[in-house]
Design an enzyme around this catalytic site. Structure first.
Site: not given
Ligand code: SAH
Length: 403
Positions: A306, A346
């Site tokens: 996600d 998204c």
């Molecule tokens: N699955 C979560 C929402 C994810 S939002 C839920 O349902 O609440 C995206 C998330 O990805 C954020 O927390 C952000 O910190 C993280 N993120 C963004 N790029 C990333 C990367 N390259 N590796 C790990 N995490 C990442």
């Protein structure tokens, strides 16, 4: 009402408005019958003077008019009260039992520029358009009447406000500072700080999908689960609660990982959860890079992907697709036969078809055959109005590995 100015549209520009799209760009305007102040209510007519409705005017925005109603209405406290009650009624019909949800989702609820989220007994308001921002006082009174909240918080740091000529504004607009609160989603508890948190609380748009994805867990028996981009642990903790043997959660934000740990504890599943503060791309690469004569051992029964949108605009789509493809190839390699991949996108700019194409391309590279077992969208508190394509952004699939 008679004194408000009239915006006349160019020939051919009325159709979109008649179809229900609320945005009127500068280029669609023929002229104004009298000058209007930014933020004022104006009436909108086609070039033959036929009334199309009323909306908020803002010469500073690319969107010169945001339609608010298809007829001549007063936009006052009782107007907001009526619209918000209708929006609430929709949530109560489609998400009965939910105590935290998005009450008003802007264009999806015919209130362009207004977002209201309900986190238990606290409301969070966002006004991203000038017309709405001007009417905040009426909106807040209407919200207090309908919800009797403990507090109402304003989270107005969105980039789009700049394009409307609005400054950032944040803080408590009614009641006392709510502090950290426990938000209930599908019976699980998530801690969120609506003022200090770097987002407006949680991602409410996945609430229904948390439950749907967790329903795979009992079918998978002693499921080993991987939650990539876990944020506060939404998917992973639902899977743990549904009986997974182990859940591994990955996020690159240290704050998110710490909050995830606290949430695991609050829900009594900390013993089966492990967390890593890492970049998912790097982690998946390390796990799927085999030395010569070595094989990558598939070890998960359910993997959730996600990621954030990666696409601020259309130009960023090709890069985003490469990124999506890479994580899908690697995730597929880590899934056991019969395992399930639940994957989400998204980005409004990536269509459902395009997203599936990327997954198929990844499956080809990983030499996996997939069976699609579910398709997902945003939760019903983020309603999709097909006549307003911008209201649809979240899509997801679940695939089982056939072989
Ligand atoms: N699955 C979560 C929402 C994810 S939002 C839920 O349902 O609440 C995206 C998330 O990805 C954020 O927390 C952000 O910190 C993280 N993120 C963004 N790029 C990333 C990367 N390259 N590796 C790990 N995490 C990442």
């Amino acid at each position: 009402m008679n004194t408000i100015s009239t915006v006349l549209l160019k020939p051919g520009e009325a159709d979109r408005v008649l179809a229900g799209h609320p945005w009127i760009y500068h280029g669609s305007l023929l002229r104004l019958t009298q000058p209007a102040v930014d933020g004022d209510l104006v009436q909108v007519k086609d070039h033959r003077q036929r009334l199309l409705g009323v909306g908020f005017y803002n010469s500073k925005s690319k969107i010169n008019v945001r339609m608010i109603a298809p007829d001549r209405v007063e936009v006052d406290r009782s107007f907001f009260s009526e619209r918000i009650r209708a929006a609430l009624d929709l949530r109560q019909r489609y998400m009965p039992g939910a105590s935290s949800f998005r009450v008003v989702n802007s264009e999806s609820d015919q209130l362009s520029g207004l977002i209201v989220d309900k986190y238990e007994d606290v409301l969070v308001v966002q006004t991203s358009a000038l017309g709405m921002d001007r009417r905040k006082a009426d909106i807040i009174v209407a919200l207090r009447e309908i919800f009797s909240p403990r507090a109402i918080v304003e989270r107005n740091e969105v980039a789009s406000r700049k394009f409307e000529g609005l400054p950032d504004a944040s803080g408590v607009v009614f009641g006392d500072a709510p502090g950290s609160i426990q938000v209930k989603l599908n019976g699980l508890s998530f801690e969120t700080d609506l003022i200090a948190g770097h987002k407006t609380g949680l991602y409410l748009d996945q609430q229904t999908n948390y439950r749907l994805v967790s329903e795979f867990v009992p079918k998978l028996k002693n499921a080993q689960v991987l939650d990539c981009f876990s944020f506060l642990g939404g998917f992973g903790l639902h899977a743990a609660k549904a009986g997974a043997a182990n859940v591994h959660l990955l996020d690159q934000s240290a704050d998110a990982i710490e909050a995830g740990k606290r949430n695991a504890k609050a829900n009594g599943v900390e013993a089966k959860c492990s967390f890593e503060n890492v970049n998912v791309f790097d982690w998946l690469k390390a796990q799927t890079t085999a030395k010569p004569n070595e094989k990558v051992l598939p070890r998960f029964d359910l993997i959730v992907l996600d990621p954030p949108s990666f696409t601020r605009n259309r130009a960023a789509v090709p890069d985003a697709l490469r990124g999506y493809k890479e994580i899908h190839i690697r995730a597929l390699k880590l899934l056991k036969p019969g395992g399930v991949l639940a994957t989400f996108c998204c980005s409004h700019h990536v269509t459902t078809e395009l997203f599936q194409d990327v997954i198929l391309a990844a499956a080809y590279d990983a030499r996996k055959l997939l069976r699609r077992v579910a398709t997902y969208g945003q939760s019903p508190d983020h309603p999709v109005i097909p006549a307003i394509p911008e209201t649809e952004y979240l899509k997801g699939f679940a695939f089982e590995i056939v072989r």
